[in-house]
Enzyme design. Structure first.
Site, PDB file in Angstrom:
ATOM      1  N   ASP A 111       3.984   0.435   4.029  1.00 24.96           N
ATOM      2  CA  ASP A 111       2.781   0.802   3.278  1.00 24.96           C
ATOM      3  C   ASP A 111       3.202   1.397   1.945  1.00 24.96           C
ATOM      4  OD1 ASP A 111       0.997   0.004   5.284  1.00 24.96           O
ATOM      5  OD2 ASP A 111       0.998   1.970   6.234  1.00 24.96           O
ATOM      6  N   ASP A 125      -3.349  -4.734   4.868  1.00 28.12           N
ATOM      7  CA  ASP A 125      -4.449  -3.853   5.286  1.00 28.12           C
ATOM      8  C   ASP A 125      -5.698  -4.116   4.455  1.00 28.12           C
ATOM      9  OD1 ASP A 125      -2.629  -2.652   7.033  1.00 28.12           O
ATOM     10  OD2 ASP A 125      -2.179  -1.022   5.638  1.00 28.12           O
TER      11      ASP A 125
END
Length: 150
Positions: A111, A125
């Site tokens: 991330d 995401d």
């Protein structure tokens, strides 16, 4: 746009961005883009959204395979006029596969988008959330309008 192109585009952009982060940053490193608002922060996430279900790789693999299987089964049955629904499914599947690739390689998801008021996330995401949004919008608004007009 054919679903396969959407899926492949999401996977390619997602994996390219993650590989760039892996090659140029160390875990925990943060680069301010807009000070105190948006940073690029390298995080290894062992769970799902908000860090839920940490280290449940087999569970996430099962969910992703089930999702892809459902998409393969249902997609041909969706009428062509539901382009937004088809697009949403492509985004959802592409995002799920993008994160599964990370989980298979390392057990973590890379991330890096950090808005400081929200957990750090990535392109996969974003695709998943946008895909679900397209699906919900279609089911609530467009699908009901067609039922009323029939």
């Amino acid at each position: 746009m054919p679903i396969l192109l959407v899926v492949l585009f999401v996977i390619l952009i997602d994996q390219f961005s993650k590989n760039y982060i892996l090659a140029h940053m160390l875990p925990g490193m943060s680069i301010p883009v807009i000070q105190d608002i948006f940073h690029i922060t390298y995080v290894l996430n062992p769970g799902a959204a908000f860090g839920l279900f940490e280290h449940q790789t087999l569970f996430f693999l099962f969910v992703a395979v089930s999702l892809v299987g459902a998409a393969i089964y249902f997609y041909p049955r969706i009428p062509k006029q539901y382009g937004l629904l088809r697009f949403g499914i492509g985004l959802l599947v592409g995002g799920a596969i993008g994160n599964v690739i990370d989980r298979i390689k390392t057990g973590y998801v890379v991330d890096f988008f950090d808005f400081r008021i929200w957990p750090v996330f990535n392109i996969a995401d974003t695709a998943i959330v946008c895909g679900v949004g397209c699906i919900i919008f279609t089911m609530i608004y467009l699908y009901k309008e067609d039922e009323i007009n029939d």
